[in-house]
Design a protein around this motif. Structure first.
Motif, mmCIF file in Angstrom:
data_model
loop_
_atom_site.group_PDB
_atom_site.id
_atom_site.type_symbol
_atom_site.label_atom_id
_atom_site.label_comp_id
_atom_site.label_asym_id
_atom_site.label_seq_id
_atom_site.Cartn_x
_atom_site.Cartn_y
_atom_site.Cartn_z
ATOM 1 N N HIS A 25 -5.839 2.850 -4.823
ATOM 2 C CA HIS A 25 -6.773 3.370 -5.547
ATOM 3 C C HIS A 25 -6.043 5.510 -6.400
ATOM 4 C CE1 HIS A 25 -9.278 1.757 -3.399
ATOM 5 N NE2 HIS A 25 -8.258 1.067 -1.647
ATOM 6 N N ALA A 26 -5.449 5.449 -5.984
ATOM 7 C CA ALA A 26 -4.859 7.032 -6.518
ATOM 8 C C ALA A 26 -3.198 6.522 -7.677
ATOM 9 C CB ALA A 26 -4.888 7.658 -5.231
ATOM 10 N N PRO A 27 -3.319 6.824 -8.461
ATOM 11 C CA PRO A 27 -1.454 6.200 -9.354
ATOM 12 C C PRO A 27 -1.422 8.030 -9.847
ATOM 13 C CG PRO A 27 -4.347 6.015 -10.720
ATOM 14 C CD PRO A 27 -4.123 5.504 -9.400
ATOM 15 N N ASP A 28 -2.293 8.568 -9.681
ATOM 16 C CA ASP A 28 -1.469 9.960 -10.295
ATOM 17 C C ASP A 28 -2.873 11.287 -9.182
ATOM 18 O OD1 ASP A 28 -4.241 9.913 -11.105
ATOM 19 O OD2 ASP A 28 -3.894 9.385 -13.460
ATOM 20 N N ASP A 29 -2.526 12.543 -9.781
ATOM 21 C CA ASP A 29 -2.879 13.677 -8.771
ATOM 22 C C ASP A 29 -4.552 13.287 -8.486
ATOM 23 O OD1 ASP A 29 -0.118 13.590 -7.037
ATOM 24 O OD2 ASP A 29 0.298 15.791 -8.817
ATOM 25 N N PRO A 30 -5.100 13.630 -10.075
ATOM 26 C CA PRO A 30 -6.093 13.606 -9.935
ATOM 27 C C PRO A 30 -7.124 13.006 -9.918
ATOM 28 C CG PRO A 30 -5.390 13.969 -12.617
ATOM 29 C CD PRO A 30 -4.410 13.263 -11.343
ATOM 30 N N ALA A 31 -6.574 11.181 -9.906
ATOM 31 C CA ALA A 31 -7.299 9.940 -8.771
ATOM 32 C C ALA A 31 -7.225 10.060 -7.664
ATOM 33 C CB ALA A 31 -6.525 8.911 -9.318
ATOM 34 N N LEU A 32 -6.030 10.719 -6.973
ATOM 35 C CA LEU A 32 -5.900 10.975 -5.695
ATOM 36 C C LEU A 32 -6.673 11.964 -4.510
ATOM 37 C CD1 LEU A 32 -4.753 10.551 -3.051
ATOM 38 C CD2 LEU A 32 -2.453 12.083 -3.629
ATOM 39 N N ILE A 33 -7.199 13.276 -5.935
ATOM 40 C CA ILE A 33 -7.417 14.322 -5.108
ATOM 41 C C ILE A 33 -9.153 13.655 -4.978
ATOM 42 C CG2 ILE A 33 -8.747 16.323 -6.548
ATOM 43 C CD1 ILE A 33 -6.065 17.198 -7.273
ATOM 44 N N ALA A 34 -9.465 12.625 -6.420
ATOM 45 C CA ALA A 34 -11.009 11.515 -6.334
ATOM 46 C C ALA A 34 -11.101 11.286 -5.234
ATOM 47 C CB ALA A 34 -11.126 11.179 -7.594
ATOM 48 N N VAL A 35 -10.488 11.063 -4.962
ATOM 49 C CA VAL A 35 -10.794 9.929 -3.760
ATOM 50 C C VAL A 35 -10.562 10.549 -2.335
ATOM 51 C CG1 VAL A 35 -9.297 8.146 -1.857
ATOM 52 C CG2 VAL A 35 -9.168 7.434 -4.513
ATOM 53 N N ILE A 36 -10.110 11.507 -2.125
ATOM 54 C CA ILE A 36 -9.953 13.045 -1.429
ATOM 55 C C ILE A 36 -11.380 13.061 -1.446
ATOM 56 C CG2 ILE A 36 -9.166 14.750 -0.090
ATOM 57 C CD1 ILE A 36 -6.450 13.742 -0.950
ATOM 58 N N SER A 39 6.033 -0.350 -11.167
ATOM 59 C CA SER A 39 6.980 0.632 -11.510
ATOM 60 C C SER A 39 7.065 2.177 -10.910
ATOM 61 C CB SER A 39 5.693 1.579 -12.552
ATOM 62 O OG SER A 39 5.082 0.404 -13.475
ATOM 63 N N ASP A 40 6.961 2.378 -10.061
ATOM 64 C CA ASP A 40 7.035 3.554 -8.563
ATOM 65 C C ASP A 40 7.433 3.014 -7.669
ATOM 66 O OD1 ASP A 40 5.165 2.415 -7.640
ATOM 67 O OD2 ASP A 40 3.867 4.197 -6.724
ATOM 68 N N VAL A 41 8.247 1.994 -7.536
ATOM 69 C CA VAL A 41 8.840 1.560 -6.372
ATOM 70 C C VAL A 41 9.863 2.048 -5.579
ATOM 71 C CG1 VAL A 41 10.865 -0.099 -7.370
ATOM 72 C CG2 VAL A 41 9.950 -0.861 -5.402
ATOM 73 N N GLY A 42 10.733 3.130 -6.145
ATOM 74 C CA GLY A 42 11.588 3.825 -6.533
ATOM 75 C C GLY A 42 11.321 5.087 -5.313
ATOM 76 N N LEU A 43 10.122 5.320 -5.138
ATOM 77 C CA LEU A 43 9.261 6.240 -4.649
ATOM 78 C C LEU A 43 9.004 5.434 -3.097
ATOM 79 C CD1 LEU A 43 6.812 8.043 -6.835
ATOM 80 C CD2 LEU A 43 9.122 8.832 -6.254
ATOM 81 N N ARG A 44 8.836 4.655 -3.111
ATOM 82 C CA ARG A 44 8.082 3.841 -2.061
ATOM 83 C C ARG A 44 8.988 3.288 -1.465
ATOM 84 N NH1 ARG A 44 5.908 0.199 -3.946
ATOM 85 N NH2 ARG A 44 5.846 -0.058 -5.762
ATOM 86 N N ARG A 45 10.012 2.992 -1.550
ATOM 87 C CA ARG A 45 11.718 2.277 -0.792
ATOM 88 C C ARG A 45 12.432 2.782 -1.051
ATOM 89 N NH1 ARG A 45 7.615 -0.596 2.118
ATOM 90 N NH2 ARG A 45 5.602 -2.081 0.226
ATOM 91 N N ASN A 46 13.685 2.253 0.399
ATOM 92 C CA ASN A 46 14.042 2.452 0.419
ATOM 93 C C ASN A 46 15.347 2.032 0.188
ATOM 94 O OD1 ASN A 46 14.836 1.333 2.402
ATOM 95 N ND2 ASN A 46 15.003 2.591 4.107
ATOM 96 N N ALA A 47 16.662 2.250 -0.104
ATOM 97 C CA ALA A 47 18.221 1.211 -0.973
ATOM 98 C C ALA A 47 17.895 -0.631 0.378
ATOM 99 C CB ALA A 47 19.279 1.988 -1.156
ATOM 100 N N GLU A 48 18.146 -0.023 0.742
ATOM 101 C CA GLU A 48 17.782 -0.611 2.510
ATOM 102 C C GLU A 48 16.581 -1.801 2.127
ATOM 103 O OE1 GLU A 48 18.545 -1.717 7.051
ATOM 104 O OE2 GLU A 48 17.858 -0.185 6.206
ATOM 105 N N TYR A 49 15.958 -1.577 2.038
ATOM 106 C CA TYR A 49 14.910 -2.150 1.959
ATOM 107 C C TYR A 49 14.608 -3.028 0.391
ATOM 108 C CZ TYR A 49 9.838 -3.917 1.032
ATOM 109 O OH TYR A 49 8.529 -4.824 1.416
#
Length: 205
Positions: A1-12, A85-95
């Motif tokens: 729902h929030a790919p960037d900060d403005p979208a996240l603020i809109a969700v909040i 596209s942003d999997v490195g932010l969400r998953r660690n090396a083991e996963y």
């Protein structure tokens, strides 16, 4: 729902229509930005040492895995599998290593407020009067089911009209690459996936 900060603020501040997520319209703009920053921080992984060479892993990703046939990366590819596209932010090396070598084990889960924890990428096999279909379930309720087939085409069915409907729990269309790639290539691919950090990674480069 929030790919960037403005979208996240809109969700909040505005909530998510059609869900149980209410809007917090009473927040000041400063409070909304601070909450967004806190939420972003919750999802960040601690730094890890890459086991291989991400540049070499990018070559393996595009030449040996045919990964774009299932995954979207920076807008390119098919969407039957998870967005990377942003999997490195969400998953660690083991996963990530388990996902490359044993993808049937590491299947993402999502929480539905009515149905509890569900497979995010559940394989379904459907037989209707129009033919046989196999792919990923997108959505399902008591009366209908929607799926995306391996070519990326979306289909919607009324359950009462189906000849058969099978949910293949624990199945993954992605093959395990431990028999296809060398250990070094797996290390390189894992490192490449770790380097994928969306707009943050793009700005860093």
């Amino acid at each position: 729902h929030a790919p960037d900060d403005p979208a996240l603020i809109a969700v909040i501040t505005g909530g998510i229509p059609g869900t149980g997520m209410p809007g917090s319209w009473m927040l000041s703009s400063t409070d909304a930005r601070n909450i967004a920053a806190y939420v972003r921080d919750l999802g960040r992984l601690p730094p890890e040492t890459m086991p291989g060479d991400p540049a070499a892993g990018a070559v393996v990703y595009t030449t040996k895995g045919d990964c774009a046939s299932c995954h979207i990366l920076n807008g390119a590819g098919n969407g039957i599998g998870p967005e990377l596209s942003d999997v490195g932010l969400r998953r660690n090396a083991e996963y990530l290593r388990r996902s490359v070598t044993s993808p049937e084990v590491e299947q993402p889960r999502v929480m539905d407020r009515f149905r509890g924890t569900l497979n995010a990428f559940l394989t379904v096999r459907i037989v209707s009067e129009y033919g046989n279909y196999e792919g990923m379930r997108i959505n399902e309720d008591e009366f209908t089911v929607q799926m995306r087939d391996l070519a990326g085409t979306i289909h919607s069915f009324e359950k009462a009209q189906l000849l058969s409907y099978e949910k293949a729990f624990g199945h993954s269309f992605m093959p395990g690459y431990s028999a296809v790639l060398t250990e070094q290539e797996i290390d390189d691919v894992v490192s490449y996936l770790m380097s994928l950090r969306g707009t943050e990674g793009a700005s860093a480069r």
